[in-house]
Scaffold this active site. Structure first.
Site, PDB file in Angstrom:
ATOM      1  N   ASP A   1       0.846  -1.200   0.000  1.00  0.00           N
ATOM      2  CA  ASP A   1       0.000   0.000   0.000  1.00  0.00           C
ATOM      3  C   ASP A   1       0.881   1.249   0.000  1.00  0.00           C
ATOM      4  O   ASP A   1       1.632   1.471   0.945  1.00  0.00           O
ATOM      5  CB  ASP A   1      -0.895  -0.046   1.250  1.00  0.00           C
ATOM      6  CG  ASP A   1      -1.956   1.032   1.263  1.00  0.00           C
ATOM      7  OD1 ASP A   1      -2.044   1.811   0.302  1.00  0.00           O
ATOM      8  OD2 ASP A   1      -2.694   1.097   2.275  1.00  0.00           O
TER       9      ASP A   1
ATOM     10  N   ASP B   1      -3.771   2.365  -5.533  1.00  0.00           N
ATOM     11  CA  ASP B   1      -2.471   2.372  -4.843  1.00  0.00           C
ATOM     12  C   ASP B   1      -2.264   1.214  -3.881  1.00  0.00           C
ATOM     13  O   ASP B   1      -1.383   1.276  -3.040  1.00  0.00           O
ATOM     14  CB  ASP B   1      -2.280   3.700  -4.110  1.00  0.00           C
ATOM     15  CG  ASP B   1      -3.111   3.770  -2.842  1.00  0.00           C
ATOM     16  OD1 ASP B   1      -4.218   3.199  -2.830  1.00  0.00           O
ATOM     17  OD2 ASP B   1      -2.650   4.378  -1.873  1.00  0.00           O
ATOM     18  N   GLU B   2      -3.032   0.159  -4.002  1.00  0.00           N
ATOM     19  CA  GLU B   2      -2.781  -0.982  -3.117  1.00  0.00           C
ATOM     20  C   GLU B   2      -3.230  -2.285  -3.753  1.00  0.00           C
ATOM     21  O   GLU B   2      -4.132  -2.307  -4.597  1.00  0.00           O
ATOM     22  CB  GLU B   2      -3.452  -0.798  -1.756  1.00  0.00           C
ATOM     23  CG  GLU B   2      -4.943  -0.698  -1.831  1.00  0.00           C
ATOM     24  CD  GLU B   2      -5.584  -0.510  -0.457  1.00  0.00           C
ATOM     25  OE1 GLU B   2      -5.283  -1.288   0.457  1.00  0.00           O
ATOM     26  OE2 GLU B   2      -6.406   0.410  -0.327  1.00  0.00           O
TER      27      GLU B   2
END
Ligand code: MG
Length: 396
Positions: free
Chosen positions: A11, A101-102
């Site tokens: 993350d 984003d993860e």
């Protein structure tokens, strides 16, 4: 099912704000807010002042008067995200994306070739830092749930492994709000009954818990609190939504034209769902406007359904909400999708906790796009078409 700690939750830290700090060295080490009216990302320097996302810029500035506000640069974020996901896929073919984003990465099969999950996680962090220039935190555990909690715990810029024999020692002292699906409201309810830590939650039998949080959530929370989370890392190829869309062309159209198109799409989607014997809870309306900007609106029902009239009712209410935008910008495409199917519905697993950068961020992002999009295009489209601001209404 694997019995070892081989799931990575990777993350990026304060993703948008980190991209701004990467690209503008004068922002490094300083409190940075990304957003327009709403903060969609805050650097850790700003979070230290109590800034959270999403939060109004005015409120954030009052908490942190020295903060620098950067306008979002979505192209830069999407390029950075792409580069990071390439590194994820270079690490293992089993990448399960959660948001921009993860992602979860399963590295179990790689042990003999490239090393332990911990060394794989450490190398991934170093590569993201060296090759993309961004900080990323990695949590490693036997289950997705524990890996995600581990990364939240290790932020920012950290790595944390929860060994299989240390799961309870890690999980049980944490506050109940760290659980997926336990927000401030449910947290307060649990605390009122003296359940403050995940360990205390784990000890409550589900039938007793169901009095406070509902039956389905009770069983789910009980299982998670006891370290049971059977969801494997999936590469996302399994169909998670059923949708249809229709281009409407650039000719002027009334709301009832759009409504008719929507009704046809809902009918088609509902029929496909029934044929596949699937029921979904979340209805998403997608719109594209005359200026090629887009917007989505969703609503989640309490129970899954594949009934046309139920889905149509929700889709129409979403269209109703979007009517002012359509009045301003025209509409060239309408689409509808249903997701949140039985098998992957679970209990609010989509809710973020800790770092609010999954579902909440996506929503905030939509809002910001909306804001920038609409203020930028409003005048042009009105002038071009010579229209006033009269708002069409939906037929009852
Ligand atoms: Mg993040």
């Amino acid at each position: 099912m694997n019995g070892d700690a081989t799931i990575l939750h990777a993350d990026l830290d304060s993703f948008f704000a980190s991209v701004e700090q990467r690209d503008d060295p004068s922002l490094r080490g300083r409190p940075v807010l990304v957003g327009g009216g709403v903060v969609v990302a805050a650097s850790y320097e700003a979070k230290a002042y109590g800034v959270r996302t999403p939060m109004g810029i005015v409120e954030a500035k009052s908490l942190c008067p020295g903060a620098i506000v950067a306008s979002p640069r979505f192209e830069a974020y999407s390029a950075a995200s792409k580069a990071v996901f390439e590194l994820f896929r270079d690490t293992t073919p089993l990448v399960d994306p959660i948001s921009i984003d993860e992602a979860f990465l399963e590295v179990g099969g790689l042990a003999r070739l490239v090393g332990s999950p911990e060394s794989i996680g450490a190398r991934l962090r170093a590569r993201v830092r060296d090759e993309v220039g961004l900080p990323i935190t990695v949590g490693i555990a036997r289950t997705k749930f524990l890996a995600k909690i581990a990364s939240a715990h290790a932020k920012p810029d950290g790595l944390l492994v929860v060994p299989v024999d240390g799961e309870q020692a890690f999980l049980h002292p944490l506050p109940v709000e760290r659980m997926w699906g336990v927000g401030a409201k449910t947290g307060a309810k649990l605390r009122a009954r003296g359940i403050e830590r995940i360990g205390e939650l784990a000890a409550v039998p589900p039938h007793a818990l169901s009095a406070y949080v509902g039956r389905a959530a009770a069983y789910h929370l009980h299982a998670l609190a006891n370290g049971q989370d059977p969801r494997p890392v999936e590469t996302g190829r399994r169909r998670r939504s059923v949708g249809a869309q229709r281009a409407l062309g650039r000719r002027p159209k009334s709301m009832s034209d759009i409504d008719a198109a929507l009704a046809g799409l809902v009918d088609r989607v509902a029929r496909r769902m029934r044929k596949a014997e699937r029921e979904g809870r979340t209805v998403t309306l997608r719109l594209r406007f005359d200026d090629f900007t887009r917007a989505t609106r969703s609503h989640t029902l309490p129970r899954p359904t594949a009934r046309t009239e139920r889905l149509l009712l929700v889709a129409r209410s979403l269209l109703d909400v979007a009517a002012p935008m359509i009045a301003e910008r025209g509409c060239t495409l309408v689409g509808v999708a249903v997701s949140g199917f039985d098998a992957d519905t679970g209990v609010q697993l989509e809710l973020p906790f800790g770092e609010p950068d999954t579902a909440t961020l996506d929503l905030a992002l939509d809002d910001v796009r909306e804001r920038y999009g609409s203020s930028a295009v409003l005048r042009g489209s009105l002038v071009r078409r010579g229209e006033g601001l009269a708002m069409p209404t939906l037929p009852d």
